[in-house]
Motif scaffolding. Sequence first.
Motif, PDB file in Angstrom:
ATOM      1  N   GLY A 146       0.911  -1.177  -0.124  1.00  0.00           N
ATOM      2  CA  GLY A 146       0.005   0.254   0.095  1.00  0.00           C
ATOM      3  C   GLY A 146       0.907   1.394   0.107  1.00  0.00           C
ATOM      4  N   TYR A 147       0.720   1.997  -1.035  1.00  0.00           N
ATOM      5  CA  TYR A 147       1.751   3.000  -1.241  1.00  0.00           C
ATOM      6  C   TYR A 147       1.525   4.169  -0.128  1.00  0.00           C
ATOM      7  CZ  TYR A 147       3.833   7.272  -3.451  1.00  0.00           C
ATOM      8  OH  TYR A 147       4.791   8.318  -3.696  1.00  0.00           O
ATOM      9  N   PRO A 148       2.495   4.727   0.568  1.00  0.00           N
ATOM     10  CA  PRO A 148       3.884   4.542   0.157  1.00  0.00           C
ATOM     11  C   PRO A 148       4.779   3.515   1.046  1.00  0.00           C
ATOM     12  CG  PRO A 148       3.656   6.227   1.630  1.00  0.00           C
ATOM     13  CD  PRO A 148       2.243   5.674   1.624  1.00  0.00           C
ATOM     14  N   GLY A 149       3.950   2.785   1.551  1.00  0.00           N
ATOM     15  CA  GLY A 149       4.747   1.682   2.273  1.00  0.00           C
ATOM     16  C   GLY A 149       5.550   0.590   1.419  1.00  0.00           C
ATOM     17  N   ASP A 150       6.196  -0.304   2.266  1.00  0.00           N
ATOM     18  CA  ASP A 150       7.081  -1.182   1.347  1.00  0.00           C
ATOM     19  C   ASP A 150       6.423  -2.475   0.919  1.00  0.00           C
ATOM     20  OD1 ASP A 150       9.285   0.158   2.143  1.00  0.00           O
ATOM     21  OD2 ASP A 150       9.563  -0.840   4.238  1.00  0.00           O
ATOM     22  N   TRP A 151       6.823  -3.301   0.127  1.00  0.00           N
ATOM     23  CA  TRP A 151       6.310  -4.465  -0.027  1.00  0.00           C
ATOM     24  C   TRP A 151       6.477  -5.581   0.820  1.00  0.00           C
ATOM     25  CZ3 TRP A 151       3.640  -5.634  -4.691  1.00  0.00           C
ATOM     26  CH2 TRP A 151       3.872  -4.631  -5.944  1.00  0.00           C
ATOM     27  N   ILE A 152       5.538  -6.467   1.155  1.00  0.00           N
ATOM     28  CA  ILE A 152       5.411  -7.422   2.354  1.00  0.00           C
ATOM     29  C   ILE A 152       5.092  -8.634   1.523  1.00  0.00           C
ATOM     30  CG2 ILE A 152       4.705  -7.903   4.401  1.00  0.00           C
ATOM     31  CD1 ILE A 152       4.021  -5.028   5.046  1.00  0.00           C
ATOM     32  N   MET A 153       5.850  -9.583   1.696  1.00  0.00           N
ATOM     33  CA  MET A 153       5.402 -10.991   1.535  1.00  0.00           C
ATOM     34  C   MET A 153       5.354 -11.625   2.846  1.00  0.00           C
ATOM     35  SD  MET A 153       7.263 -14.238  -0.547  1.00  0.00           S
ATOM     36  CE  MET A 153       8.045 -15.108   0.875  1.00  0.00           C
ATOM     37  N   ALA A 154       3.948 -12.323   3.105  1.00  0.00           N
ATOM     38  CA  ALA A 154       3.487 -12.784   4.461  1.00  0.00           C
ATOM     39  C   ALA A 154       3.030 -14.217   4.320  1.00  0.00           C
ATOM     40  CB  ALA A 154       2.559 -12.132   5.136  1.00  0.00           C
ATOM     41  N   ARG A 155       3.164 -15.177   5.030  1.00  0.00           N
ATOM     42  CA  ARG A 155       2.532 -16.405   5.051  1.00  0.00           C
ATOM     43  C   ARG A 155       1.034 -16.629   6.001  1.00  0.00           C
ATOM     44  NH1 ARG A 155       3.073 -21.128   8.245  1.00  0.00           N
ATOM     45  NH2 ARG A 155       2.749 -23.069   7.096  1.00  0.00           N
ATOM     46  N   LYS A 156       0.123 -17.069   5.543  1.00  0.00           N
ATOM     47  CA  LYS A 156      -0.873 -17.081   6.308  1.00  0.00           C
ATOM     48  C   LYS A 156      -0.924 -18.671   7.062  1.00  0.00           C
ATOM     49  CE  LYS A 156      -5.215 -16.095   8.270  1.00  0.00           C
ATOM     50  NZ  LYS A 156      -5.111 -17.153   9.039  1.00  0.00           N
ATOM     51  N   PRO A 157      -0.656 -18.607   8.342  1.00  0.00           N
ATOM     52  CA  PRO A 157      -0.894 -19.757   9.079  1.00  0.00           C
ATOM     53  C   PRO A 157      -2.250 -20.642   9.334  1.00  0.00           C
ATOM     54  CG  PRO A 157      -0.625 -18.166  10.545  1.00  0.00           C
ATOM     55  CD  PRO A 157      -0.294 -17.549   9.216  1.00  0.00           C
ATOM     56  N   LYS A 158      -2.224 -21.608   9.804  1.00  0.00           N
ATOM     57  CA  LYS A 158      -3.409 -22.273   9.862  1.00  0.00           C
ATOM     58  C   LYS A 158      -4.443 -21.646  10.939  1.00  0.00           C
ATOM     59  CE  LYS A 158      -2.177 -25.698   6.970  1.00  0.00           C
ATOM     60  NZ  LYS A 158      -2.923 -25.824   5.695  1.00  0.00           N
ATOM     61  N   VAL A 159      -3.640 -21.010  11.803  1.00  0.00           N
ATOM     62  CA  VAL A 159      -4.215 -20.292  12.971  1.00  0.00           C
ATOM     63  C   VAL A 159      -3.564 -19.038  13.273  1.00  0.00           C
ATOM     64  CG1 VAL A 159      -4.996 -20.223  15.447  1.00  0.00           C
ATOM     65  CG2 VAL A 159      -5.036 -22.522  13.911  1.00  0.00           C
ATOM     66  N   GLY A 160      -4.313 -17.841  13.310  1.00  0.00           N
ATOM     67  CA  GLY A 160      -3.430 -16.613  13.839  1.00  0.00           C
ATOM     68  C   GLY A 160      -3.452 -15.819  12.538  1.00  0.00           C
ATOM     69  N   GLN A 161      -2.692 -14.589  12.675  1.00  0.00           N
ATOM     70  CA  GLN A 161      -2.465 -13.809  11.786  1.00  0.00           C
ATOM     71  C   GLN A 161      -1.403 -13.990  10.743  1.00  0.00           C
ATOM     72  OE1 GLN A 161      -4.531 -10.729  11.468  1.00  0.00           O
ATOM     73  NE2 GLN A 161      -5.550 -11.684  13.209  1.00  0.00           N
ATOM     74  N   PRO A 162      -1.438 -13.305   9.474  1.00  0.00           N
ATOM     75  CA  PRO A 162      -0.328 -13.561   8.638  1.00  0.00           C
ATOM     76  C   PRO A 162       1.063 -13.133   9.232  1.00  0.00           C
ATOM     77  CG  PRO A 162      -2.046 -12.363   7.458  1.00  0.00           C
ATOM     78  CD  PRO A 162      -2.480 -12.602   8.994  1.00  0.00           C
ATOM     79  N   LYS A 163       1.987 -13.983   8.793  1.00  0.00           N
ATOM     80  CA  LYS A 163       3.330 -13.828   9.397  1.00  0.00           C
ATOM     81  C   LYS A 163       4.308 -13.262   8.296  1.00  0.00           C
ATOM     82  CE  LYS A 163       7.170 -16.171  11.750  1.00  0.00           C
ATOM     83  NZ  LYS A 163       7.619 -17.383  12.026  1.00  0.00           N
TER      84      LYS A 163
END
Length: 205
Positions: A146-163
């Motif tokens: 989301g401009y002007p923020g950074d690019w983020i690659m995250a993994r969605k675990p089975k439970v909980g928030q994206p990491k």
Amino acid sequence: KWKDDAGASSRILAMNRRKSGIGGAAAAKKNKANTKPKGFAAKLAAELNDGTSEEGIGSGGPFELGKNTEVALFVAPGPKELVVIEKICKEVGMGTLVILLNARLSKIKNFGTDAAKKLFTEEFEPVFCLSAAPQEVAPDCLLYRGYPGDWIMARKPKVGQPKPLLVQTHKPTMEECQKAYESLELGDLERGMETALENVAGWFR
């Protein structure tokens, strides 16, 4: 900016992506097409492409922006539409903000010219992205920016928030995604939870 401006206006225009025919064959195709249900976009294009536009926009002339256009938004343009958009960008310069929505530029292999490729891949700034990361090297991962923020690659675990696995200023390449995914370390609790959920899911297969 335009909230209290009584003179502000917006117009929705449509590029005609269909090739024009000649004579009876074209009429037959048109009649046949009219028998099929039309979606919103098709109905809108039919209303606009009547050849009566004061600015030459419609079935009788090439697509062009109206005078003094401040913002132009193009939705899901394909390679042919990008040719027209490149021409428009040259004509309006920095006086008009041009936005491409769902352009999927990364999937386009041929931009026509090197100048067009540079324009769309280097000069346009990605302002919002939410898509799947390359699943062959980073399964269950998403890319977000989301401009002007950074690019983020995250993994969605089975439970909980994206990491988040990777945060950087430019869009990650496939190699960078793979390297970040391979460096993933799961805690004992997280690994045990995912294993348990996979076992439960296996009971219903």
